[in-house]
Motif scaffolding. Structure first.
Motif, PDB file in Angstrom:
ATOM      1  N   ARG A   8       1.325   7.161  11.554  1.00  0.00           N
ATOM      2  CA  ARG A   8       1.210   8.339  10.692  1.00  0.00           C
ATOM      3  C   ARG A   8      -0.251   8.688  10.388  1.00  0.00           C
ATOM      4  N   ASP A   9      -1.152   8.348  11.304  1.00  0.00           N
ATOM      5  CA  ASP A   9      -2.573   8.683  11.159  1.00  0.00           C
ATOM      6  C   ASP A   9      -3.197   8.069   9.911  1.00  0.00           C
ATOM      7  N   ILE A  10      -2.716   6.895   9.516  1.00  0.00           N
ATOM      8  CA  ILE A  10      -3.267   6.191   8.364  1.00  0.00           C
ATOM      9  C   ILE A  10      -4.289   5.178   8.856  1.00  0.00           C
ATOM     10  N   VAL A  11      -5.462   5.204   8.261  1.00  0.00           N
ATOM     11  CA  VAL A  11      -6.522   4.279   8.639  1.00  0.00           C
ATOM     12  C   VAL A  11      -6.952   3.501   7.413  1.00  0.00           C
ATOM     13  N   LEU A  12      -6.956   2.162   7.529  1.00  0.00           N
ATOM     14  CA  LEU A  12      -7.404   1.309   6.442  1.00  0.00           C
ATOM     15  C   LEU A  12      -8.746   0.693   6.820  1.00  0.00           C
ATOM     16  N   PRO A  13      -9.767   0.871   5.982  1.00  0.00           N
ATOM     17  CA  PRO A  13     -11.052   0.234   6.271  1.00  0.00           C
ATOM     18  C   PRO A  13     -10.988  -1.254   5.976  1.00  0.00           C
ATOM     19  N   VAL A  14     -11.732  -2.056   6.740  1.00  0.00           N
ATOM     20  CA  VAL A  14     -11.848  -3.479   6.442  1.00  0.00           C
ATOM     21  C   VAL A  14     -13.254  -3.724   5.899  1.00  0.00           C
ATOM     22  N   PRO A  15     -13.508  -4.887   5.288  1.00  0.00           N
ATOM     23  CA  PRO A  15     -14.778  -5.110   4.591  1.00  0.00           C
ATOM     24  C   PRO A  15     -16.007  -4.906   5.464  1.00  0.00           C
ATOM     25  N   HIS A  16     -17.024  -4.330   4.865  1.00  0.00           N
ATOM     26  CA  HIS A  16     -18.290  -4.122   5.556  1.00  0.00           C
ATOM     27  C   HIS A  16     -18.873  -5.465   5.974  1.00  0.00           C
ATOM     28  N   GLY A  17     -19.351  -5.547   7.201  1.00  0.00           N
ATOM     29  CA  GLY A  17     -19.960  -6.776   7.667  1.00  0.00           C
ATOM     30  C   GLY A  17     -18.968  -7.870   8.014  1.00  0.00           C
ATOM     31  N   SER A  18     -17.685  -7.502   8.185  1.00  0.00           N
ATOM     32  CA  SER A  18     -16.679  -8.516   8.477  1.00  0.00           C
ATOM     33  C   SER A  18     -16.913  -9.093   9.868  1.00  0.00           C
TER      34      SER A  18
ATOM     35  N   LYS B  81       0.022   1.702 -11.922  1.00  0.00           N
ATOM     36  CA  LYS B  81       0.373   3.105 -11.744  1.00  0.00           C
ATOM     37  C   LYS B  81       1.549   3.298 -10.782  1.00  0.00           C
ATOM     38  N   LEU B  82       1.564   2.509  -9.687  1.00  0.00           N
ATOM     39  CA  LEU B  82       2.545   2.732  -8.627  1.00  0.00           C
ATOM     40  C   LEU B  82       3.627   1.662  -8.557  1.00  0.00           C
ATOM     41  N   GLY B  83       3.376   0.505  -9.160  1.00  0.00           N
ATOM     42  CA  GLY B  83       4.387  -0.544  -9.222  1.00  0.00           C
ATOM     43  C   GLY B  83       4.851  -1.027  -7.857  1.00  0.00           C
ATOM     44  N   TYR B  84       6.167  -1.257  -7.737  1.00  0.00           N
ATOM     45  CA  TYR B  84       6.737  -1.824  -6.522  1.00  0.00           C
ATOM     46  C   TYR B  84       7.154  -0.741  -5.524  1.00  0.00           C
ATOM     47  N   ALA B  85       6.424   0.339  -5.510  1.00  0.00           N
ATOM     48  CA  ALA B  85       6.704   1.415  -4.551  1.00  0.00           C
ATOM     49  C   ALA B  85       6.443   0.928  -3.129  1.00  0.00           C
ATOM     50  N   PRO B  86       7.051   1.569  -2.132  1.00  0.00           N
ATOM     51  CA  PRO B  86       6.757   1.204  -0.744  1.00  0.00           C
ATOM     52  C   PRO B  86       5.268   1.360  -0.434  1.00  0.00           C
ATOM     53  N   PHE B  87       4.812   0.639   0.558  1.00  0.00           N
ATOM     54  CA  PHE B  87       3.415   0.673   0.979  1.00  0.00           C
ATOM     55  C   PHE B  87       2.948   2.102   1.255  1.00  0.00           C
ATOM     56  N   ILE B  88       3.818   2.908   1.863  1.00  0.00           N
ATOM     57  CA  ILE B  88       3.441   4.267   2.236  1.00  0.00           C
ATOM     58  C   ILE B  88       3.042   5.097   1.017  1.00  0.00           C
ATOM     59  N   ASP B  89       3.659   4.825  -0.136  1.00  0.00           N
ATOM     60  CA  ASP B  89       3.343   5.578  -1.346  1.00  0.00           C
ATOM     61  C   ASP B  89       1.933   5.285  -1.844  1.00  0.00           C
ATOM     62  N   TYR B  90       1.444   4.105  -1.552  1.00  0.00           N
ATOM     63  CA  TYR B  90       0.078   3.749  -1.946  1.00  0.00           C
ATOM     64  C   TYR B  90      -0.944   4.454  -1.060  1.00  0.00           C
TER      65      TYR B  90
ATOM     66  N   ASP C 144      -8.329   9.834  -5.030  1.00  0.00           N
ATOM     67  CA  ASP C 144      -8.987   8.606  -5.489  1.00  0.00           C
ATOM     68  C   ASP C 144      -8.071   7.404  -5.321  1.00  0.00           C
ATOM     69  N   ASP C 145      -6.797   7.551  -5.731  1.00  0.00           N
ATOM     70  CA  ASP C 145      -5.859   6.437  -5.609  1.00  0.00           C
ATOM     71  C   ASP C 145      -5.560   6.136  -4.148  1.00  0.00           C
ATOM     72  N   ARG C 146      -5.454   7.186  -3.352  1.00  0.00           N
ATOM     73  CA  ARG C 146      -5.149   7.001  -1.931  1.00  0.00           C
ATOM     74  C   ARG C 146      -6.269   6.224  -1.236  1.00  0.00           C
ATOM     75  N   GLU C 147      -7.503   6.639  -1.451  1.00  0.00           N
ATOM     76  CA  GLU C 147      -8.622   5.974  -0.795  1.00  0.00           C
ATOM     77  C   GLU C 147      -8.841   4.567  -1.342  1.00  0.00           C
ATOM     78  N   SER C 148      -8.631   4.402  -2.642  1.00  0.00           N
ATOM     79  CA  SER C 148      -8.775   3.082  -3.232  1.00  0.00           C
ATOM     80  C   SER C 148      -7.708   2.138  -2.694  1.00  0.00           C
ATOM     81  N   SER C 149      -6.474   2.624  -2.558  1.00  0.00           N
ATOM     82  CA  SER C 149      -5.386   1.809  -2.013  1.00  0.00           C
ATOM     83  C   SER C 149      -5.705   1.373  -0.588  1.00  0.00           C
ATOM     84  N   ARG C 150      -6.217   2.290   0.195  1.00  0.00           N
ATOM     85  CA  ARG C 150      -6.527   1.956   1.588  1.00  0.00           C
ATOM     86  C   ARG C 150      -7.633   0.906   1.665  1.00  0.00           C
ATOM     87  N   LYS C 151      -8.605   1.017   0.784  1.00  0.00           N
ATOM     88  CA  LYS C 151      -9.698   0.043   0.787  1.00  0.00           C
ATOM     89  C   LYS C 151      -9.216  -1.329   0.335  1.00  0.00           C
ATOM     90  N   VAL C 152      -8.479  -1.372  -0.778  1.00  0.00           N
ATOM     91  CA  VAL C 152      -8.003  -2.646  -1.329  1.00  0.00           C
ATOM     92  C   VAL C 152      -7.038  -3.328  -0.361  1.00  0.00           C
TER      93      VAL C 152
END
Length: 252
Positions: A7-17, A136-145, A152-160
Protein backbone atom coordinates in the motif's frame (compact mmCIF):
# COMPACT_ATOMS: atom_id res chain seq x y z
CA UNK A 1 17.59 2.28 4.47
CA UNK A 2 13.80 2.24 4.19
CA UNK A 3 11.39 -0.55 5.04
CA UNK A 4 8.84 -0.59 2.21
CA UNK A 5 5.51 -2.19 2.99
CA UNK A 6 2.48 -2.79 0.81
CA UNK A 7 0.00 0.00 0.00
CA UNK A 8 2.95 2.35 -0.69
CA UNK A 9 3.80 2.55 3.02
CA UNK A 10 7.43 3.26 3.83
CA UNK A 11 8.88 3.00 7.33
CA UNK A 12 12.23 4.69 8.00
CA UNK A 13 14.83 2.79 10.03
CA UNK A 14 17.32 4.48 12.40
CA UNK A 15 19.89 6.82 10.94
CA UNK A 16 23.31 5.20 10.75
CA UNK A 17 21.92 1.69 11.21
CA UNK A 18 24.08 -1.28 10.34
CA UNK A 19 21.28 -3.25 8.63
CA UNK A 20 22.66 -3.90 5.17
CA UNK A 21 21.39 -5.30 1.90
CA UNK A 22 23.71 -8.25 2.48
CA UNK A 23 21.81 -9.02 5.68
CA UNK A 24 18.54 -8.89 3.78
CA UNK A 25 19.73 -11.15 0.97
CA UNK A 26 21.16 -13.67 3.42
CA UNK A 27 18.15 -13.86 5.76
CA UNK A 28 16.41 -16.83 4.16
CA UNK A 29 19.62 -18.76 3.69
CA UNK A 30 20.59 -18.22 7.31
CA UNK A 31 17.15 -19.41 8.40
CA UNK A 32 17.51 -22.54 6.27
CA UNK A 33 20.98 -23.20 7.65
CA UNK A 34 19.58 -22.86 11.18
CA UNK A 35 16.77 -25.31 10.43
CA UNK A 36 14.09 -22.61 10.75
CA UNK A 37 11.22 -22.74 8.27
CA UNK A 38 8.75 -20.49 10.08
CA UNK A 39 8.82 -17.58 12.51
CA UNK A 40 5.94 -17.21 14.94
CA UNK A 41 4.95 -13.96 16.62
CA UNK A 42 2.93 -14.20 19.84
CA UNK A 43 1.45 -11.35 21.84
CA UNK A 44 1.41 -11.66 25.64
CA UNK A 45 -1.78 -12.58 27.49
CA UNK A 46 -4.15 -10.29 29.35
CA UNK A 47 -2.24 -8.11 31.80
CA UNK A 48 -3.10 -6.31 35.03
CA UNK A 49 -3.03 -2.49 35.11
CA UNK A 50 0.17 -0.63 35.87
CA UNK A 51 1.08 -1.29 39.55
CA UNK A 52 1.27 1.37 42.24
CA UNK A 53 4.92 2.04 41.46
CA UNK A 54 3.82 3.38 38.07
CA UNK A 55 6.25 1.15 36.16
CA UNK A 56 4.76 -0.40 33.03
CA UNK A 57 7.54 -2.97 32.85
CA UNK A 58 6.33 -4.55 36.10
CA UNK A 59 2.81 -5.34 34.91
CA UNK A 60 1.86 -8.98 35.49
CA UNK A 61 -0.33 -11.51 33.69
CA UNK A 62 -3.78 -11.93 35.18
CA UNK A 63 -5.23 -15.39 35.76
CA UNK A 64 -7.11 -14.92 32.49
CA UNK A 65 -3.84 -14.03 30.75
CA UNK A 66 -2.24 -17.22 32.03
CA UNK A 67 -5.20 -19.23 30.74
CA UNK A 68 -4.90 -17.51 27.37
CA UNK A 69 -1.20 -18.35 27.10
CA UNK A 70 -1.94 -21.99 27.93
CA UNK A 71 -4.76 -22.04 25.38
CA UNK A 72 -2.36 -20.72 22.73
CA UNK A 73 -0.02 -23.63 23.34
CA UNK A 74 -2.84 -26.15 23.21
CA UNK A 75 -4.57 -24.49 20.22
CA UNK A 76 -1.75 -23.87 17.76
CA UNK A 77 1.55 -24.35 19.56
CA UNK A 78 1.32 -28.15 19.62
CA UNK A 79 0.47 -28.20 15.91
CA UNK A 80 3.57 -26.22 14.97
CA UNK A 81 6.19 -28.42 16.62
CA UNK A 82 9.12 -28.78 16.53
CA UNK A 83 10.33 -25.44 17.88
CA UNK A 84 13.73 -23.84 17.51
CA UNK A 85 15.74 -24.24 20.70
CA UNK A 86 15.64 -20.51 21.47
CA UNK A 87 12.55 -18.35 21.95
CA UNK A 88 13.02 -14.57 21.83
CA UNK A 89 10.95 -12.53 24.29
CA UNK A 90 10.65 -9.04 25.62
CA UNK A 91 12.16 -9.09 29.15
CA UNK A 92 8.94 -7.71 30.68
CA UNK A 93 7.38 -10.20 33.15
CA UNK A 94 4.13 -10.41 31.17
CA UNK A 95 5.94 -11.57 28.02
CA UNK A 96 8.40 -13.86 29.78
CA UNK A 97 5.56 -15.57 31.67
CA UNK A 98 3.45 -15.86 28.51
CA UNK A 99 6.38 -17.50 26.76
CA UNK A 100 6.94 -20.03 29.54
CA UNK A 101 3.28 -20.98 29.86
CA UNK A 102 2.98 -21.26 26.08
CA UNK A 103 5.95 -23.61 25.96
CA UNK A 104 4.71 -25.67 28.89
CA UNK A 105 1.37 -26.15 27.13
CA UNK A 106 2.72 -26.97 23.67
CA UNK A 107 4.32 -30.33 24.49
CA UNK A 108 6.89 -32.00 22.26
CA UNK A 109 10.34 -30.43 22.29
CA UNK A 110 8.95 -27.17 23.70
CA UNK A 111 10.20 -28.18 27.15
CA UNK A 112 13.76 -27.99 25.80
CA UNK A 113 13.41 -24.42 24.47
CA UNK A 114 15.41 -21.69 26.16
CA UNK A 115 13.73 -18.30 26.59
CA UNK A 116 16.11 -15.51 25.60
CA UNK A 117 15.12 -12.05 26.92
CA UNK A 118 15.83 -9.41 24.26
CA UNK A 119 15.83 -5.80 25.54
CA UNK A 120 14.96 -4.36 22.11
CA UNK A 121 11.65 -6.28 22.15
CA UNK A 122 10.43 -4.16 25.07
CA UNK A 123 9.13 -0.84 23.78
CA UNK A 124 10.84 1.44 26.31
CA UNK A 125 13.33 2.50 23.64
CA UNK A 126 10.40 3.92 21.67
CA UNK A 127 9.25 6.22 24.49
CA UNK A 128 7.75 8.66 25.19
CA UNK A 129 6.40 8.95 21.64
CA UNK A 130 5.29 5.32 21.50
CA UNK A 131 3.15 5.75 24.61
CA UNK A 132 1.61 8.94 23.27
CA UNK A 133 0.56 7.21 20.08
CA UNK A 134 -0.78 4.20 21.95
CA UNK A 135 -2.88 6.40 24.27
CA UNK A 136 -4.47 7.92 21.18
CA UNK A 137 -4.89 4.85 18.95
CA UNK A 138 -4.85 1.95 21.41
CA UNK A 139 -5.09 -1.59 20.04
CA UNK A 140 -6.04 -0.49 16.54
CA UNK A 141 -4.65 -2.46 13.59
CA UNK A 142 -1.16 -1.53 12.42
CA UNK A 143 -2.59 0.09 9.29
CA UNK A 144 -4.44 2.67 11.41
CA UNK A 145 -1.16 3.85 12.88
CA UNK A 146 0.84 4.21 9.68
CA UNK A 147 -1.97 5.70 7.54
CA UNK A 148 -3.44 7.95 10.22
CA UNK A 149 -5.20 11.08 8.96
CA UNK A 150 -3.00 13.19 11.22
CA UNK A 151 0.25 13.79 9.38
CA UNK A 152 2.19 14.20 12.63
CA UNK A 153 0.82 10.96 14.09
CA UNK A 154 1.26 9.12 10.81
CA UNK A 155 4.90 10.10 10.40
CA UNK A 156 5.67 9.55 14.07
CA UNK A 157 4.10 6.07 13.92
CA UNK A 158 6.17 5.17 10.90
CA UNK A 159 9.36 6.33 12.58
CA UNK A 160 8.68 4.61 15.92
CA UNK A 161 7.45 1.33 14.44
CA UNK A 162 10.13 1.30 11.75
CA UNK A 163 12.84 1.66 14.38
CA UNK A 164 11.34 -1.08 16.54
CA UNK A 165 10.98 -3.46 13.59
CA UNK A 166 14.57 -2.80 12.57
CA UNK A 167 16.08 -3.66 15.94
CA UNK A 168 13.77 -6.63 16.54
CA UNK A 169 14.51 -8.09 13.11
CA UNK A 170 18.23 -7.76 13.72
CA UNK A 171 17.78 -9.73 16.95
CA UNK A 172 16.09 -12.49 14.97
CA UNK A 173 18.91 -12.47 12.42
CA UNK A 174 21.53 -12.65 15.18
CA UNK A 175 19.77 -15.71 16.60
CA UNK A 176 19.79 -17.39 13.20
CA UNK A 177 23.47 -16.62 12.71
CA UNK A 178 24.34 -17.97 16.16
CA UNK A 179 22.50 -21.24 15.64
CA UNK A 180 23.03 -21.98 11.95
CA UNK A 181 26.42 -23.69 12.29
CA UNK A 182 25.19 -26.04 14.99
CA UNK A 183 21.96 -27.03 13.28
CA UNK A 184 21.41 -30.60 12.15
CA UNK A 185 18.10 -29.81 10.41
CA UNK A 186 19.17 -27.17 7.93
CA UNK A 187 17.83 -29.07 4.94
CA UNK A 188 14.69 -30.39 6.63
CA UNK A 189 11.76 -28.87 4.74
CA UNK A 190 9.53 -29.12 7.80
CA UNK A 191 12.13 -27.25 9.79
CA UNK A 192 11.45 -25.58 13.10
CA UNK A 193 9.49 -22.57 14.31
CA UNK A 194 11.43 -19.72 15.89
CA UNK A 195 9.12 -17.87 18.31
CA UNK A 196 9.09 -14.18 19.18
CA UNK A 197 6.91 -13.05 22.11
CA UNK A 198 6.21 -9.33 22.37
CA UNK A 199 3.75 -6.49 22.68
CA UNK A 200 0.59 -5.40 20.84
CA UNK A 201 1.27 -2.94 18.01
CA UNK A 202 5.02 -3.53 18.00
CA UNK A 203 4.69 -7.24 17.27
CA UNK A 204 3.00 -6.81 13.87
CA UNK A 205 5.67 -4.26 12.91
CA UNK A 206 8.29 -6.98 13.30
CA UNK A 207 6.12 -9.62 11.64
CA UNK A 208 5.76 -7.31 8.63
CA UNK A 209 9.50 -6.82 8.42
CA UNK A 210 10.11 -10.58 8.41
CA UNK A 211 7.27 -11.19 5.94
CA UNK A 212 8.87 -8.79 3.51
CA UNK A 213 12.26 -10.46 3.90
CA UNK A 214 10.51 -13.76 3.16
CA UNK A 215 9.09 -12.36 -0.08
CA UNK A 216 5.44 -12.49 1.03
CA UNK A 217 3.02 -10.83 -1.36
CA UNK A 218 0.55 -8.06 -0.56
CA UNK A 219 -2.29 -10.42 0.30
CA UNK A 220 -0.13 -11.87 3.06
CA UNK A 221 1.23 -8.61 4.40
CA UNK A 222 -2.28 -7.16 4.39
CA UNK A 223 -3.25 -9.81 6.95
CA UNK A 224 -0.74 -8.29 9.35
CA UNK A 225 -1.57 -4.70 8.47
CA UNK A 226 -5.30 -5.18 8.97
CA UNK A 227 -5.40 -7.42 12.03
CA UNK A 228 -5.74 -6.12 15.58
CA UNK A 229 -3.60 -8.66 17.44
CA UNK A 230 -5.55 -10.23 20.30
CA UNK A 231 -4.09 -11.38 23.60
CA UNK A 232 -2.01 -14.58 23.28
CA UNK A 233 -2.51 -14.65 19.50
CA UNK A 234 -0.37 -13.52 16.62
CA UNK A 235 1.11 -14.38 13.23
CA UNK A 236 3.09 -17.15 11.56
CA UNK A 237 5.43 -16.27 8.69
CA UNK A 238 6.27 -19.28 6.52
CA UNK A 239 9.71 -18.51 5.12
CA UNK A 240 9.66 -21.29 2.52
CA UNK A 241 6.13 -20.77 1.23
CA UNK A 242 6.28 -16.95 1.56
CA UNK A 243 2.91 -16.63 3.24
CA UNK A 244 1.39 -15.41 6.50
CA UNK A 245 -1.16 -17.11 8.73
CA UNK A 246 -3.14 -15.64 11.63
CA UNK A 247 -2.65 -17.58 14.86
CA UNK A 248 -5.88 -17.82 16.87
CA UNK A 249 -6.33 -19.69 20.13
CA UNK A 250 -9.46 -21.43 21.34
CA UNK A 251 -11.89 -19.08 23.04
CA UNK A 252 -14.25 -20.06 25.83
Amino acid sequence: MLLSLSRDIVLPVPHGSTWSQTDTDAFLQRARNAGVSKIGFLRHGKTAPTPENGVDFDRQLTDVGKEQAAAAGKSFGKDLLPFHDTLLASPAPRTMDTAQIFLDSSGGNASEVRIQPVPSLYDRTMQPEGSRLFRKLGYAPFIDYVTNESEDDRESSRKVLGSYAHFATKSILETLVTSENGSSTGNNLKGKVLWVVGHAIYLPATALSVALLAGCDESSTDKILSTSTKEAEGFLVDLYQSRVAILSRQHD
